[in-house]
Scaffold this motif. Sequence first.
Motif, PDB file in Angstrom:
ATOM      1  N   SER A 152      35.316  40.064  58.876  1.00  0.00           N
ATOM      2  CA  SER A 152      34.312  39.103  58.416  1.00  0.00           C
ATOM      3  C   SER A 152      33.077  39.192  59.301  1.00  0.00           C
ATOM      4  N   PRO A 153      31.925  38.793  58.763  1.00  0.00           N
ATOM      5  CA  PRO A 153      30.695  38.874  59.563  1.00  0.00           C
ATOM      6  C   PRO A 153      30.813  38.083  60.860  1.00  0.00           C
ATOM      7  N   LEU A 154      31.532  36.954  60.811  1.00  0.00           N
ATOM      8  CA  LEU A 154      31.666  36.130  62.004  1.00  0.00           C
ATOM      9  C   LEU A 154      32.483  36.848  63.073  1.00  0.00           C
ATOM     10  N   GLU A 181      32.849  39.919  63.333  1.00  0.00           N
ATOM     11  CA  GLU A 181      32.024  41.045  63.764  1.00  0.00           C
ATOM     12  C   GLU A 181      31.034  40.609  64.847  1.00  0.00           C
ATOM     13  N   ARG A 182      30.493  39.410  64.673  1.00  0.00           N
ATOM     14  CA  ARG A 182      29.527  38.919  65.662  1.00  0.00           C
ATOM     15  C   ARG A 182      30.174  38.621  67.009  1.00  0.00           C
ATOM     16  N   ARG A 197      32.513  40.330  68.377  1.00  0.00           N
ATOM     17  CA  ARG A 197      32.929  41.574  69.012  1.00  0.00           C
ATOM     18  C   ARG A 197      31.885  42.038  70.031  1.00  0.00           C
ATOM     19  N   THR A 256      37.234  48.249  69.193  1.00  0.00           N
ATOM     20  CA  THR A 256      36.041  47.695  69.834  1.00  0.00           C
ATOM     21  C   THR A 256      35.529  48.625  70.922  1.00  0.00           C
ATOM     22  N   ARG A 278      38.328  29.927  66.106  1.00  0.00           N
ATOM     23  CA  ARG A 278      37.639  29.561  64.855  1.00  0.00           C
ATOM     24  C   ARG A 278      38.410  28.493  64.085  1.00  0.00           C
TER      25      ARG A 278
END
Length: 315
Positions: free
Chosen positions: A2-4, A6-7, A9, A53, A200
């Motif tokens: 998910s974009p979240l 991803e952020r 990382r 990562t 989260r």
Amino acid sequence: MSPLAERMRPVTLDDYIGQEHLVGQGAILRKSIETGVLPSLIFWGPPGVGKTTLAGIIAKQLRRPFYVLSAISSGVKDVRDVIDRAQKYAGELKEVPGNPILFIDEIHRFSKSQQDALLPYVEEGVLTLVGATTRSGLLTAPLLSRFAIKSRLEYYPASTLKKIVLRAAAILQVPISEDAAGEIARRSRGTPRIANGLLRRVRDFAQVLNDGNIDIGITQHALKALNVDEHGLDDMDNRILSTIIEKFKGGPVGITTIATAVGEEAGTLEEVYEPFLIQEGFIKRTPRGREATDKAYIHLGKNPFQGNEKPTLFD
Ligand code: ADE
């Protein structure tokens, strides 16, 4: 991803927390990145501890084209599809300028001959192969020997995971107390992916019930509601422990016997589950097999002295 996620990382080596034996000052991977001399390498370690990562960070720091293939990516019906793609890909990448990095996740899923087929691409040195595996025991000796750096990624101690949680909370812009971050860290099975996921989930509880502030109270409430084990053990961890205790009187019992009982491969138990359970002191390896410790009995709410001759405090 998910974009979240991803952020959250890390994207540079300086953002990356932990695994000091690989990326700390003077450590092998940092040196490789600093000098720009990157041989093919393999990351070996349990799921969620940062293999992909780290590979992405290396590519970014070295400004090298980065291609990712997963032996279990969705839409791939058969591992043969993946190796076909890997070979085609490796062949095509020879044409890409800038010495690309080909990252192959779950590389142990390739059969022996499929692993052999990768060797020439590694040898010619036009691309750098970065392999990741949870099961180093399934890699062939020839392929393993081509990797100049073989790095074991370790579970993160809670103190390190706490820093990761605090960093992620800052990215998400959620206020969190020190003790709440420590609690999430302690219950995350030594794994950043789990820690960030729990953060989260806890944040969602905090937003609904607590004006968005993550304190220790809302954290404990949320983790309880989410059924997160006090020590972060997952279902399989708990099944392994209860099997040793209930079916085999606490052991010692052989790994293949446990594997059959829980319906998992012995190698997976040995490389994916057991290291954490040993590290946390729930099981012991003995010459005659695995034994559950008193901590495991207590964790499952059982009397550690039941059924053996030790005098007991619980009579
Ligand atoms: N997020 C996930 N893994 C991380 C790490 N090792 N350092 C910083 N943030 C992370």
